[in-house]
Motif scaffolding. Structure first.
Motif, PDB file in Angstrom:
ATOM      1  N   ASN A   8       0.835  -1.190   0.000  1.00  0.00           N
ATOM      2  CA  ASN A   8       0.000   0.000   0.000  1.00  0.00           C
ATOM      3  C   ASN A   8       0.876   1.248   0.000  1.00  0.00           C
ATOM      4  O   ASN A   8       2.051   1.207   0.370  1.00  0.00           O
ATOM      5  N   VAL A   9       0.271   2.347  -0.393  1.00  0.00           N
ATOM      6  CA  VAL A   9       0.870   3.659  -0.199  1.00  0.00           C
ATOM      7  C   VAL A   9       0.561   4.074   1.234  1.00  0.00           C
ATOM      8  O   VAL A   9      -0.530   3.816   1.751  1.00  0.00           O
ATOM      9  N   VAL A  10       1.529   4.742   1.900  1.00  0.00           N
ATOM     10  CA  VAL A  10       1.380   5.007   3.325  1.00  0.00           C
ATOM     11  C   VAL A  10       2.066   6.319   3.700  1.00  0.00           C
ATOM     12  O   VAL A  10       3.060   6.703   3.085  1.00  0.00           O
ATOM     13  N   ASP A  22     -10.250   9.117   3.293  1.00  0.00           N
ATOM     14  CA  ASP A  22      -9.676  10.044   2.312  1.00  0.00           C
ATOM     15  C   ASP A  22      -8.168   9.853   2.299  1.00  0.00           C
ATOM     16  O   ASP A  22      -7.518   9.922   3.347  1.00  0.00           O
ATOM     17  N   VAL A  23      -7.609   9.599   1.111  1.00  0.00           N
ATOM     18  CA  VAL A  23      -6.166   9.354   1.015  1.00  0.00           C
ATOM     19  C   VAL A  23      -5.364  10.645   0.894  1.00  0.00           C
ATOM     20  O   VAL A  23      -4.128  10.618   0.880  1.00  0.00           O
ATOM     21  N   GLY A  24      -6.030  11.789   0.798  1.00  0.00           N
ATOM     22  CA  GLY A  24      -5.312  13.061   0.728  1.00  0.00           C
ATOM     23  C   GLY A  24      -4.254  13.055  -0.363  1.00  0.00           C
ATOM     24  O   GLY A  24      -4.527  12.646  -1.497  1.00  0.00           O
ATOM     25  N   PRO A  25      -3.013  13.461  -0.031  1.00  0.00           N
ATOM     26  CA  PRO A  25      -1.952  13.525  -1.047  1.00  0.00           C
ATOM     27  C   PRO A  25      -1.197  12.217  -1.260  1.00  0.00           C
ATOM     28  O   PRO A  25      -0.213  12.190  -1.999  1.00  0.00           O
ATOM     29  N   LEU A  26      -1.662  11.124  -0.650  1.00  0.00           N
ATOM     30  CA  LEU A  26      -0.880   9.882  -0.722  1.00  0.00           C
ATOM     31  C   LEU A  26      -0.680   9.378  -2.146  1.00  0.00           C
ATOM     32  O   LEU A  26       0.337   8.752  -2.449  1.00  0.00           O
ATOM     33  N   HIS A  27      -1.632   9.616  -3.026  1.00  0.00           N
ATOM     34  CA  HIS A  27      -1.530   9.082  -4.385  1.00  0.00           C
ATOM     35  C   HIS A  27      -1.086  10.126  -5.413  1.00  0.00           C
ATOM     36  O   HIS A  27      -1.060   9.834  -6.609  1.00  0.00           O
ATOM     37  N   ASP A  28      -0.716  11.320  -4.956  1.00  0.00           N
ATOM     38  CA  ASP A  28      -0.328  12.368  -5.907  1.00  0.00           C
ATOM     39  C   ASP A  28       0.839  11.946  -6.790  1.00  0.00           C
ATOM     40  O   ASP A  28       0.896  12.297  -7.977  1.00  0.00           O
ATOM     41  N   TRP A  29       1.777  11.181  -6.242  1.00  0.00           N
ATOM     42  CA  TRP A  29       2.963  10.803  -7.011  1.00  0.00           C
ATOM     43  C   TRP A  29       2.624   9.915  -8.213  1.00  0.00           C
ATOM     44  O   TRP A  29       3.398   9.837  -9.163  1.00  0.00           O
ATOM     45  N   ASP A 160       4.947   2.145  -0.142  1.00  0.00           N
ATOM     46  CA  ASP A 160       5.290   3.347  -0.893  1.00  0.00           C
ATOM     47  C   ASP A 160       5.072   4.512   0.068  1.00  0.00           C
ATOM     48  O   ASP A 160       3.940   4.953   0.282  1.00  0.00           O
ATOM     49  N   VAL A 161       6.153   4.976   0.692  1.00  0.00           N
ATOM     50  CA  VAL A 161       6.059   5.942   1.785  1.00  0.00           C
ATOM     51  C   VAL A 161       6.076   7.365   1.226  1.00  0.00           C
ATOM     52  O   VAL A 161       7.015   7.763   0.529  1.00  0.00           O
ATOM     53  N   VAL A 162       5.023   8.110   1.537  1.00  0.00           N
ATOM     54  CA  VAL A 162       4.865   9.486   1.043  1.00  0.00           C
ATOM     55  C   VAL A 162       5.156  10.456   2.181  1.00  0.00           C
ATOM     56  O   VAL A 162       4.700  10.237   3.320  1.00  0.00           O
ATOM     57  N   PRO A 163       5.916  11.527   1.917  1.00  0.00           N
ATOM     58  CA  PRO A 163       6.297  12.465   2.978  1.00  0.00           C
ATOM     59  C   PRO A 163       5.151  13.363   3.425  1.00  0.00           C
ATOM     60  O   PRO A 163       5.072  14.540   3.105  1.00  0.00           O
ATOM     61  N   VAL A 164       4.225  12.764   4.177  1.00  0.00           N
ATOM     62  CA  VAL A 164       3.120  13.505   4.788  1.00  0.00           C
ATOM     63  C   VAL A 164       2.813  12.837   6.126  1.00  0.00           C
ATOM     64  O   VAL A 164       2.965  11.618   6.261  1.00  0.00           O
ATOM     65  N   VAL A 165       2.432  13.631   7.107  1.00  0.00           N
ATOM     66  CA  VAL A 165       2.043  13.118   8.415  1.00  0.00           C
ATOM     67  C   VAL A 165       0.537  13.284   8.559  1.00  0.00           C
ATOM     68  O   VAL A 165       0.016  14.396   8.436  1.00  0.00           O
ATOM     69  N   PHE A 166      -0.176  12.181   8.808  1.00  0.00           N
ATOM     70  CA  PHE A 166      -1.631  12.236   8.965  1.00  0.00           C
ATOM     71  C   PHE A 166      -2.042  12.490  10.418  1.00  0.00           C
ATOM     72  O   PHE A 166      -3.045  13.113  10.677  1.00  0.00           O
ATOM     73  N   GLY A 167      -1.290  11.933  11.363  1.00  0.00           N
ATOM     74  CA  GLY A 167      -1.638  12.100  12.765  1.00  0.00           C
ATOM     75  C   GLY A 167      -2.628  11.072  13.272  1.00  0.00           C
ATOM     76  O   GLY A 167      -2.538  10.620  14.410  1.00  0.00           O
ATOM     77  N   VAL A 194       8.034  10.067  -3.029  1.00  0.00           N
ATOM     78  CA  VAL A 194       7.691   8.725  -2.556  1.00  0.00           C
ATOM     79  C   VAL A 194       8.980   7.925  -2.377  1.00  0.00           C
ATOM     80  O   VAL A 194       9.949   8.101  -3.126  1.00  0.00           O
ATOM     81  N   LEU A 195       8.993   7.072  -1.357  1.00  0.00           N
ATOM     82  CA  LEU A 195      10.113   6.164  -1.107  1.00  0.00           C
ATOM     83  C   LEU A 195       9.561   4.747  -1.140  1.00  0.00           C
ATOM     84  O   LEU A 195       8.672   4.392  -0.354  1.00  0.00           O
ATOM     85  N   HIS A 196      10.067   3.927  -2.049  1.00  0.00           N
ATOM     86  CA  HIS A 196       9.610   2.541  -2.199  1.00  0.00           C
ATOM     87  C   HIS A 196      10.454   1.618  -1.348  1.00  0.00           C
ATOM     88  O   HIS A 196      11.685   1.579  -1.501  1.00  0.00           O
ATOM     89  N   LEU A 197       9.818   0.867  -0.472  1.00  0.00           N
ATOM     90  CA  LEU A 197      10.506  -0.057   0.420  1.00  0.00           C
ATOM     91  C   LEU A 197       9.876  -1.437   0.317  1.00  0.00           C
ATOM     92  O   LEU A 197       8.660  -1.567   0.214  1.00  0.00           O
TER      93      LEU A 197
END
Length: 203
Positions: A8-10, A22-29, A160-167, A194-197
């Motif tokens: 998943n994207v996270v 709502d995934v917000g900006p997680l899928h923007d990349w 797929d780590v996206v540089p956003v903090v959801f809280g 995005v950083l793929h791990l």
């Protein structure tokens, strides 16, 4: 049998969506690069739900393309199925989908689509591996993915780590209990935003 990968994207704090799904900006990349996931005019990876074709950075394309091409089956929970209406019977990767749900397939819903509804995570993986053969089984993260990991049925974890903090919100591993060790990441690829791990699950 093929590898079972939880994917998943996270967000960097471990969420796949907020409390309202709502995934917000997680899928923007997926749509901010200049490289289609496919090299030709293959339309398999069009994202019909938003009416836009996936275009990512070259580094992400070189990672995502071969991974998606190996997928035979996607395993998802009923919440995601309902949110995206099962991608209108056309999964973004693979030919088959297994939905973990206590409710049956909606009556009359895309009867030609290879979507299978089961009410148990072990039965879901059994069915997915039967359908996938030697191809990859991709498990969507979240509550169902966490249950499948806790049952010892996941071989690899891909994030797929996206540089956003959801809280707060919906956790990548759902409500999983206890510690589950992963090996050191064997894939670390830096894309744009995005950083793929990828980690193997320690047995």
């Amino acid at each position: 049998m093929g590898t079972v990968i939880m994917h998943n994207v996270v967000s960097v704090d471990g969420f796949i969506a907020d409390e309202n799904d709502d995934v917000g900006p997680l899928h923007d990349w997926y749509f901010s690069g200049d490289t289609p996931i496919t090299e030709d005019d293959d339309q398999r990876y069009d994202h019909s739900a938003v009416g836009s074709r996936f275009k990512v950075s070259r580094a992400s394309a070189e990672y995502v393309r071969p991974m998606w091409e190996t997928i035979g089956v996607i395993v998802m929970g009923r919440t995601l199925f309902d949110l995206v209406n099962g991608w209108e019977g056309q999964p973004p990767a693979g030919e088959h989908v297994v939905v973990v749900s206590h409710r049956p397939k909606p009556e009359g819903w895309y009867p030609e689509a290879s979507y299978h509804f089961v009410d148990d995570v072990r039965a879901a993986i059994d069915k997915a591996q039967e359908l996938a053969g030697e191809r990859t089984v991709s498990v969507n993260a979240g509550d169902v993915g966490g249950q499948i990991l806790a049952a010892g049925l996941v071989d690899e974890v891909a994030m797929d780590v996206v540089p956003v903090v959801f809280g707060s919100g919906k956790r990548y591993f759902g409500g999983i209990d206890g510690q589950h060790l992963l090996e050191d990441p064997h894939v670390v690829i830096r894309g744009d935003r995005v950083l793929h791990l990828k980690f193997e699950v320690r047995r």
